[in-house]
Motif scaffolding. Structure first.
Motif, PDB file in Angstrom:
ATOM      1  N   UNK A   1       0.815  -1.232   0.000  1.00 40.66           N
ATOM      2  CA  UNK A   1       0.000   0.000   0.000  1.00 40.66           C
ATOM      3  C   UNK A   1       0.842   1.272   0.000  1.00 40.66           C
ATOM      4  N   UNK A   2       2.023   1.205   0.616  1.00 39.88           N
ATOM      5  CA  UNK A   2       2.867   2.410   0.658  1.00 39.88           C
ATOM      6  C   UNK A   2       3.349   2.743  -0.749  1.00 39.88           C
ATOM      7  N   UNK A   3       3.827   1.728  -1.446  1.00 38.02           N
ATOM      8  CA  UNK A   3       4.318   1.972  -2.816  1.00 38.02           C
ATOM      9  C   UNK A   3       3.177   2.424  -3.718  1.00 38.02           C
ATOM     10  N   UNK A   4       2.010   1.846  -3.513  1.00 35.59           N
ATOM     11  CA  UNK A   4       0.870   2.235  -4.354  1.00 35.59           C
ATOM     12  C   UNK A   4       0.493   3.694  -4.119  1.00 35.59           C
ATOM     13  N   UNK A   5       0.592   4.114  -2.865  1.00 38.95           N
ATOM     14  CA  UNK A   5       0.302   5.511  -2.555  1.00 38.95           C
ATOM     15  C   UNK A   5       1.278   6.434  -3.309  1.00 38.95           C
ATOM     16  N   UNK A   6       2.555   6.053  -3.344  1.00 36.87           N
ATOM     17  CA  UNK A   6       3.542   6.866  -4.063  1.00 36.87           C
ATOM     18  C   UNK A   6       3.272   6.856  -5.568  1.00 36.87           C
ATOM     19  N   UNK A   7       2.815   5.712  -6.080  1.00 36.95           N
ATOM     20  CA  UNK A   7       2.498   5.650  -7.508  1.00 36.95           C
ATOM     21  C   UNK A   7       1.335   6.592  -7.813  1.00 36.95           C
ATOM     22  N   UNK A   8       0.334   6.641  -6.898  1.00 36.90           N
ATOM     23  CA  UNK A   8      -0.812   7.525  -7.117  1.00 36.90           C
ATOM     24  C   UNK A   8      -0.403   8.992  -7.046  1.00 36.90           C
ATOM     25  N   UNK A   9       0.535   9.310  -6.148  1.00 41.03           N
ATOM     26  CA  UNK A   9       0.920  10.711  -5.945  1.00 41.03           C
ATOM     27  C   UNK A   9       1.943  11.187  -6.976  1.00 41.03           C
ATOM     28  N   UNK A  10       2.498  10.255  -7.762  1.00 41.63           N
ATOM     29  CA  UNK A  10       3.557  10.638  -8.697  1.00 41.63           C
ATOM     30  C   UNK A  10       3.180  10.187 -10.103  1.00 41.63           C
ATOM     31  N   UNK A  11       2.513  11.068 -10.839  1.00 44.91           N
ATOM     32  CA  UNK A  11       2.054  10.656 -12.171  1.00 44.91           C
ATOM     33  C   UNK A  11       3.212  10.117 -13.011  1.00 44.91           C
ATOM     34  N   UNK A  12       2.949   9.009 -13.706  1.00 47.47           N
ATOM     35  CA  UNK A  12       3.989   8.430 -14.560  1.00 47.47           C
ATOM     36  C   UNK A  12       4.751   7.304 -13.873  1.00 47.47           C
TER      37      UNK A  12
ATOM     38  N   UNK B   1       9.877  13.364  -9.005  1.00 45.67           N
ATOM     39  CA  UNK B   1      10.281  11.992  -8.685  1.00 45.67           C
ATOM     40  C   UNK B   1      11.440  11.973  -7.695  1.00 45.67           C
ATOM     41  N   UNK B   2      12.368  12.935  -7.817  1.00 48.23           N
ATOM     42  CA  UNK B   2      13.502  12.857  -6.894  1.00 48.23           C
ATOM     43  C   UNK B   2      13.057  13.227  -5.478  1.00 48.23           C
ATOM     44  N   UNK B   3      12.095  14.152  -5.377  1.00 46.69           N
ATOM     45  CA  UNK B   3      11.556  14.479  -4.039  1.00 46.69           C
ATOM     46  C   UNK B   3      10.831  13.266  -3.470  1.00 46.69           C
ATOM     47  N   UNK B   4       9.969  12.663  -4.295  1.00 44.41           N
ATOM     48  CA  UNK B   4       9.199  11.499  -3.837  1.00 44.41           C
ATOM     49  C   UNK B   4      10.121  10.331  -3.481  1.00 44.41           C
ATOM     50  N   UNK B   5      11.169  10.141  -4.287  1.00 48.12           N
ATOM     51  CA  UNK B   5      12.079   9.026  -4.035  1.00 48.12           C
ATOM     52  C   UNK B   5      12.738   9.202  -2.673  1.00 48.12           C
ATOM     53  N   UNK B   6      13.088  10.471  -2.370  1.00 47.83           N
ATOM     54  CA  UNK B   6      13.721  10.726  -1.069  1.00 47.83           C
ATOM     55  C   UNK B   6      12.742  10.425   0.065  1.00 47.83           C
TER      56      UNK B   6
END
Ligand code: GDG
Length: 725
Positions: free
Chosen positions: A587-598, A620-625
């Motif tokens: 669910x955590x990764x899915x949340x990041x996928x939803x918040x980061x288009x592409x 993406x670099x902000x989200x990755x961090x």
């Protein structure tokens, strides 16, 4: 012996024709004044435009070159048309306004651009004419942003530095430029690209990433085979020159004369080139407001306004001149009295002695540009204050504000704030003035112009040395021949090959990176040779590997080592693994996928990955961090690890890595030839377990445990083709 070749639009001397005769006069402006202190030296040469149009030289080019050579300069000759279009046009009507956040003043004109390209080529020819192989070439400023790459094309080994004296705008503004790719590529021809502040560095690397898709790693950008360094070098001043100037008799005489004229009025000083970025009309309006709000200071304060004529051929500058004239007239008319003129206005350049006399006399320096790369006036003012008194009011939008934090820092658009800053400055106790100035002076004395030049050239030499080190590990034709010879000689050969990025290029969608028509026959041929054991060691799931490569009977490793498949046998697990952690992490990764288009989540048997190759790189670099931090907390009690590959964050069971998988094959027998190739850091685990005699190759020019680097998957394919033969 290697020389320093400085290249800039203008030479430190300008030629003028007076009464039919050519004369050389010193040039004004930040670059000439700054570098003038370390120049000329016997082992340097300055290449630049001499300030006069070719048509007006009337065939006297040779004479001019001789005149210039005496000053260790080399002239570049430009026609009137090129001066209009390259200098007044592209440089000063396109780049200058855009890079100072004046997009509405920016003109995008194809003819300007063509002239800019042509003149950069003329500069290139002249540099190539005079540069020796081992000279250090240092190019300056926004007029010559294509020059580094032009020289690089002709002299691939040249040592080239570039320094930008104006701001580098945010990528959001830079992208407005129709020729943005060419400008970035031009600059990246240098080995070192320097800016005044770290903000400009950030904007530049961000533009390279967004526009050219080039990633940077701690200030290094990999451009083809070269690593380009990008860094901040805040330009200093000749501190001693300014701090001791008050001792010069001429300066003393100026001080005496001006003091007599001004009487006991307090002096506020404003000196700039007359340029719309310097905020001169805005400053006059502030002074007017100050007079209005603080009547007790009327007849007690004088504003000395020196506006040095600049680019008078450009319309915006002519309008600006009219505006300043009007404002000065209005303020003097409104507040002046018999015997007191609120604004003393000089529209001309003043000699150095007068300039430092003004610095020395001024109680307050009002330096409020709307944008300024650095601003040397602010530094020179502080340096000139021998007794430590005097107050600097400085715009936060000047690069100098980063170093001169003890000044009163203001927002140049906030008139009320500057009015109170003037009041604060005029009433500041002497001790406080001295305390603030002494700290700034110490800093300016430490990093003066000599330090700046040394720092830049030193960094340039270090990056060059680093490039040479990388060049040594670069897989050469000689090493390739040795690999081929060893291969032919050997009986038991092991080849461990990563798949994505190593045998096949990256694709936006991992599913599309199927083997192409050449790859399968190549693998088949290698596998068929009874002396070879070939293993594709990948992070992909076993179903995909089976579907794509199953028919070739190559050995396979899936999910970085969770599953292995020996030649002609079934998949097996190296050790039993649990999967329960997935419900918590998914669910955590899915949340990041939803918040980061592409971006999207990929699930494999024993791992979960978040892919962000197609997402906006900044986001993406902000989200990755953020994701890395979240995962660090979430996974601390689970037996999983977080891995970062190329644009992917992967969570998987610990103990699983390509090193363990490689070990499985290494232990099978004594191999007399081992070749391992991979492209990202998950492959480093594989390189780490290899014996010293193995050939290991990393695709990409990164620092690696592998013995050699190659540029792209194409070179890997070429090498394997040679082995197949
Ligand atoms: C660019 C960037 C960056 C000025 N008037 C007179 C005079 N000057 C000298 C000053 C100073 C220099 O010219 C001006 O330098 P600035 O830094 O203030 O501004 P720019 O000319 O716009 O320079 C700027 C600079 O390059 C260096 O990288 O700081 O941001 O725009 O040194 O002393 N000198 C004399 N008479 C004058 O009337 N003698």
């Amino acid at each position: 012996m290697s020389r320093l070749l400085i290249v800039s639009n203008r030479l430190p001397i300008t030629l003028v024709r007076r009464e039919g005769k050519l004369r050389a006069e010193p040039s004004h402006g930040g670059l000439a004044t700054g570098l003038g202190s370390v120049y000329p030296s016997p082992d340097s040469l300055w290449v630049g435009w001499c300030g006069i149009a070719l048509e007006r030289l009337r065939g006297q080019e040779e004479v001019v070159q001789e005149m210039l050579a005496e000053k260790r300069c080399r002239g570049v000759f430009l026609s009137q048309y090129d001066i209009e279009n390259y200098y007044y046009g592209f440089s000063n009507k396109t780049i200058w306004p855009l890079f100072h956040y004046f997009p509405l003043y920016t003109i995008y004109n194809k003819h300007f651009w063509e002239a800019y390209v042509r003149v950069n080529k003329i500069f290139c020819d002249e540099v190539l004419r005079v540069a020796n192989e081992d000279d250090v070439i240092w190019i300056h400023d926004y007029h010559l942003m294509l020059l580094p790459q032009l020289i690089r094309e002709k002299r691939p080994e040249a040592t080239i530095g570039f320094f930008l004296h104006i701001p580098f705008v945010s990528s959001e503004v830079f992208r407005l430029l129709p020729w943005r790719e060419a400008i970035l590529e031009g600059l990246l021809g240098a080995d070192l690209v320097g800016f005044h502040t770290f903000d400009y560095v950030r904007h530049f690397v961000e533009s390279c990433r967004r526009i050219l898709g080039l990633e940077h790693d701690l200030g290094y950008i990999a451009v083809g085979e070269r690593n380009v360094r990008v860094d901040a070098f805040p330009m200093g001043i000749d501190y001693r020159k300014y701090s001791t100037a008050a001792e010069i008799p001429d300066v003393k005489a100026h001080i005496k004369r001006i003091r007599k004229r001004v009487g006991d009025h307090r002096i506020i000083l404003s000196i700039d080139r007359l340029d719309y970025t310097k905020g001169i009309p805005e400053r006059l309006e502030v002074f007017e407001l100050f007079m209005e709000k603080n009547p007790e200071f009327r007849e007690k304060v004088t504003l000395i306004l020196v506006a040095v004529p600049s680019r008078t051929g450009v319309e915006h500058y002519r309008m600006l001149k009219r505006r300043v004239d009007e404002l000065v007239g209005r303020i003097n008319g409104r507040y002046g009295s018999i015997g007191w003129m609120p604004v003393w206005y000089l529209y001309r350049a003043v000699p150095f002695e007068m300039l430092v006399a003004l610095y020395s006399l001024a109680d307050v320096a009002l330096v409020t540009p709307l944008r300024d790369g650095m601003n040397l006036i602010a530094k020179e003012f502080v340096a000139s204050k021998r007794d430590g008194t005097g107050v600097l009011i400085l715009s936060e939008l000047a690069g100098a504000a980063r170093e001169l934090g003890e000044a009163i820092i203001v927002n140049p658009n906030n008139k009320e704030q500057i009015v109170s800053a003037i009041r604060q400055a005029l009433t500041m106790p002497k001790e406080e003035q001295i305390e603030r100035n002494r700290r700034m002076q110490q800093r300016l004395a430490r990093y003066s112009i000599g330090g700046w030049v040394g720092d830049f050239i030193g960094t340039l030499e270090r990056i060059k040395a680093r490039q040479r080190e990388i060049a040594i590990t670069r897989l050469s034709e000689e090493v390739i021949s040795k690999i081929v010879a060893d291969y032919k000689r050997s009986e038991h050969r092991l080849m461990l090959l990563d798949y994505d990025g190593t045998l096949i290029p990256f694709s936006d969608y991992p599913r599309r990176a199927k083997p192409d028509d050449d790859l399968i026959p190549l693998i088949e041929a290698l596998v068929k040779n009874p002396r070879n054991e070939v293993v594709i060691i990948s992070g992909r799931d076993k179903e995909t590997l089976d579907a794509w490569l199953g028919k070739t009977s190559v050995g396979l490793v899936a999910e970085h080592g969770v599953w292995i498949k020996e030649k002609d046998s079934d998949w097996q697990m190296i050790e039993h693994l649990s999967n329960e952690w997935k419900d918590e992490i998914r669910p955590v990764l899915e949340l990041y996928a939803d918040r980061t288009p592409g971006s999207f989540v990929e699930e494999k048997g024993y791992s979960l990955s978040w892919h962000y190759r197609r997402a906006d790189p900044g986001l993406a670099s902000v989200r990755a961090r953020e994701l890395r931090e979240d995962l660090a907390n979430l996974t601390c009690n689970l037996s999983v690890g977080v891995l970062e590959g190329s644009k992917v964050i992967e969570v998987k069971n610990v103990n699983v890595n390509k090193g363990r998988a490689a070990d499985h094959w290494l232990a099978k027998r004594d191999w007399d030839f081992i070749l391992a190739i991979g492209d990202d850091w998950t492959d480093e685990d594989m390189f780490a377990v290899l014996p010293e005699t193995a050939y290991s190759i990393r695709v990409g020019m990164s620092v690696t445990r592998a013995r050699f680097n190659v540029h792209s998957y194409r070179e890997v394919r070429a090498l394997l083709e040679r082995l197949r033969e």
